[in-house]
Design an enzyme around this catalytic site. Structure first.
Site, PDB file in Angstrom:
ATOM      1  NE  ARG A  85     -51.647   2.294  -0.158  1.00 39.66           N
ATOM      2  CZ  ARG A  85     -52.818   2.219  -0.749  1.00 39.66           C
ATOM      3  NH1 ARG A  85     -53.368   1.038  -0.989  1.00 39.66           N
ATOM      4  NH2 ARG A  85     -53.457   3.318  -1.135  1.00 39.66           N
ATOM      5  N   GLY A 115     -57.229   0.636  -5.888  1.00 43.56           N
ATOM      6  CA  GLY A 115     -56.975   0.993  -4.487  1.00 43.56           C
ATOM      7  C   GLY A 115     -55.765   0.289  -3.896  1.00 43.56           C
ATOM      8  CB  SER A 133     -51.454   0.433 -10.020  1.00 44.13           C
ATOM      9  OG  SER A 133     -52.315   1.475 -10.428  1.00 44.13           O
ATOM     10  CG  ASP A 143     -50.550   5.223  -1.728  1.00 45.99           C
ATOM     11  OD1 ASP A 143     -50.877   4.881  -0.571  1.00 45.99           O
ATOM     12  OD2 ASP A 143     -51.361   5.599  -2.591  1.00 45.99           O
ATOM     13  CE1 TYR A 166     -58.046  12.452   0.418  1.00 46.61           C
ATOM     14  CE2 TYR A 166     -57.395  14.318  -0.946  1.00 46.61           C
ATOM     15  CZ  TYR A 166     -57.073  13.331  -0.039  1.00 46.61           C
ATOM     16  OH  TYR A 166     -55.780  13.222   0.418  1.00 46.61           O
TER      17      TYR A 166
HETATM   18  P1  ADP Z   1     -54.346   3.027  -7.726  1.00 42.83           P
HETATM   19  O1  ADP Z   1     -53.072   3.700  -7.363  1.00 42.83           O
HETATM   20  O2  ADP Z   1     -55.193   2.737  -6.547  1.00 42.83           O
HETATM   21  O3  ADP Z   1     -54.177   1.835  -8.580  1.00 42.83           O
HETATM   22  P2  ADP Z   1     -54.736   5.502  -9.128  1.00 42.83           P
HETATM   23  O4  ADP Z   1     -55.906   6.127  -9.783  1.00 42.83           O
HETATM   24  O5  ADP Z   1     -54.020   6.260  -8.092  1.00 42.83           O
HETATM   25  O6  ADP Z   1     -55.205   4.087  -8.573  1.00 42.83           O
HETATM   26  O7  ADP Z   1     -53.666   5.132 -10.241  1.00 42.83           O
HETATM   27  C1  ADP Z   1     -54.047   4.380 -11.364  1.00 42.83           C
HETATM   28  C2  ADP Z   1     -53.470   5.005 -12.625  1.00 42.83           C
HETATM   29  O8  ADP Z   1     -52.041   4.874 -12.618  1.00 42.83           O
HETATM   30  C3  ADP Z   1     -53.900   4.284 -13.880  1.00 42.83           C
HETATM   31  O9  ADP Z   1     -55.146   4.754 -14.332  1.00 42.83           O
HETATM   32  C4  ADP Z   1     -52.770   4.620 -14.826  1.00 42.83           C
HETATM   33  O10 ADP Z   1     -52.940   5.904 -15.364  1.00 42.83           O
HETATM   34  C5  ADP Z   1     -51.558   4.638 -13.921  1.00 42.83           C
HETATM   35  N1  ADP Z   1     -50.855   3.338 -13.915  1.00 42.83           N
HETATM   36  C6  ADP Z   1     -50.617   2.564 -12.848  1.00 42.83           C
HETATM   37  N2  ADP Z   1     -49.931   1.445 -13.192  1.00 42.83           N
HETATM   38  C7  ADP Z   1     -49.746   1.512 -14.519  1.00 42.83           C
HETATM   39  C8  ADP Z   1     -49.126   0.658 -15.486  1.00 42.83           C
HETATM   40  N3  ADP Z   1     -48.561  -0.498 -15.148  1.00 42.83           N
HETATM   41  N4  ADP Z   1     -49.129   1.069 -16.774  1.00 42.83           N
HETATM   42  C9  ADP Z   1     -49.695   2.225 -17.124  1.00 42.83           C
HETATM   43  N5  ADP Z   1     -50.300   3.059 -16.267  1.00 42.83           N
HETATM   44  C10 ADP Z   1     -50.334   2.719 -14.980  1.00 42.83           C
HETATM   45 MG    MG Z   2     -52.874   5.620  -6.497  1.00 42.30          MG
END
Ligand code: ADP
Ligand code: MG
Length: 392
Positions: free
Chosen positions: A37, A138, A141, A186, A236
């Site tokens: 998003r 950001g 994911s 999110d 934060y």
């Molecule tokens: P954002 O949500 O902004 O991308 P976050 O730090 O909240 O950043 O989340 C990222 C973390 O989520 C990654 O470091 C990983 O641990 C996990 N993650 C997200 N997508 C995947 C994926 N497709 N495979 C494995 N881990 C994932």
């Molecule tokens: Mg996140």
């Protein structure tokens, strides 16, 4: 543009299926997809019980898999940026042996959802994850992974939860297993996004309103600064504490209940910094409601103006921007056809979001990259559908 999301998820689906066959020796039988998003406006308002206005992206995360009879859950991520190992195995949770967070960290997002899930008895299963959302960029994911996992489990062992309960459970997984005290935005948008719409979320009542954003002449450009300033980590919690302090000084439960006039009247009782933090939050909550209204009216000029005000307030009053984000926003605003631009997400790096005429998108990317002191990554996107089951 619906095809772009479809194309993206089809490509991920094919890659995940190939990996599943190679690793487990059989084709997966179930598949789910959930989007990342971008937040159009309403930053640092969620934990102040305010409004946010995100939209779901065409970028997302796919989880494919099939049930097994051995009571074991085996999961592989194909994301090169995830910490290692990329394959994990653990027994299905039971009352006497619940799952707990551990290493690798990426698996905690999946484990958290599995542990908290309230569906029928869960068999063992094999699964592969594939995503085209940048990890940690950001664009959420993390929520996409949680919501994709949940949507997969709903096919494996159905539950009777509604979308709000689904999103809240995914948020709980992130709190308890990934140790990240995130707001509700999110997971809500990843679960509830609608093609051609942004979603106005009231973080106090949890009510949501879809706001049309499907004008073909319009585009949303996300620009990744590709920087993330690791500060002390206390920013934060400090901001949260300052907001609570301001609310308490105003005799309010949260800053959602405070008006700008009340803040001004109490100015002398608040420290200068706390006053500015509260000014951002109260102003931003109002801006977000106004922006949703402007979008409904197809008044993109007003929407863009509110985006710029939001950015300036985050930079000057809330102090969560950084030189790179300021550079990207300034460059975007120089382009003809750009309505507005702002940092999006928590700040100190990550992405900006720009609302512009679709015809200006190419020039905007060229100009922003020319002006930016580093290398930017661009995602030109339209509001996409929330989580869905993919047919196999
Ligand atoms: P954002 O949500 O902004 O991308 P976050 O730090 O909240 O950043 O989340 C990222 C973390 O989520 C990654 O470091 C990983 O641990 C996990 N993650 C997200 N997508 C995947 C994926 N497709 N495979 C494995 N881990 C994932
Ligand atoms: Mg996140």
């Amino acid at each position: 543009m619906a095809e772009a999301a479809e194309l993206g998820s089809a490509r991920l689906l094919a890659a995940a299926c190939r990996e599943h066959e190679a690793a487990f020796g059989r084709a997966p039988v179930l598949a789910a997809w959930a989007p990342g998003r971008v937040n159009l406006i309403g930053e640092h308002t969620d934990y102040n019980c305010g409004f946010v206005l995100p939209m779901a992206l065409q970028l997302g995360t796919v989880l494919v898999g099939s049930p097994t009879k051995d009571g074991t859950i085996s999961i592989i991520t194909t994301s090169a940026d995830a910490d290692k190992p990329r394959r994990v195995e653990f027994p299905t949770p039971s009352q006497s042996s619940p799952l707990s967070p551990g290493q690798p960290r990426w698996a905690n997002y999946v484990k958290g959802v599995i542990q908290h899930y309230k569906g029928g008895p869960m068999p063992g299963f094999s699964a592969v994850i594939a995503s085209d959302i940048p990890l940690g960029g950001g664009l959420s994911s993390s929520a996409a992974l949680e919501v994709a996992t949940y949507t997969f489990l709903q096919q494996l062992c159905p539950d009777d939860s509604d979308l709000v309960a689904k999103a809240l459970l995914c948020q709980k997984a992130e709190h308890t297993f990934a140790n990240m005290p995130c707001g509700i935005m999110d997971q809500f948008i990843s679960a509830m996004g609608k093609e051609g719409h942004a979603l106005l979320i009231d973080c106090r009542s949890l009510e949501t309103v879809l706001v049309p954003l499907s004008d073909a002449s319009l585009a949303v450009l996300i620009t990744n600064s590709n920087v993330r300033h690791t500060l002390t980590g206390s920013e934060y919690p400090t901001r949260r504490r300052q907001c609570e302090e301001a609310a308490a000084a105003l005799g309010k439960e949260s800053l959602r209940d405070a008006t700008m006039a009340e803040l001004e009247a109490a100015k002398s009782r608040l420290g200068e910094e706390v006053y500015r933090r509260a000014r951002h939050v109260i102003g931003e909550i109002a801006r977000t409601e106004q922006a949703a209204q402007a979008l409904k009216n197809r008044d993109y000029k007003t929407f863009g103006k509110l985006m710029v005000e939001s950015h300036n307030s985050l930079r000057d009053d809330y102090e969560v921007s950084c030189p790179e984000l300021d550079e990207l926003v300034a460059a975007a605003l120089e382009v003809k056809g750009v309505y507005g631009s702002r940092m999006t997400g928590g700040g100190f790096g990550g992405c900006t979001v720009t609302l512009l005429k679709a015809e200006a998108a190419e020039e905007a990317q060229r100009h922003i990259q020319e002006k930016y002191s580093r290398t930017a990554t661009f995602y030109l996107t339209k509001p996409s559908e929330g989580a869905k089951v993919l047919p196999l």
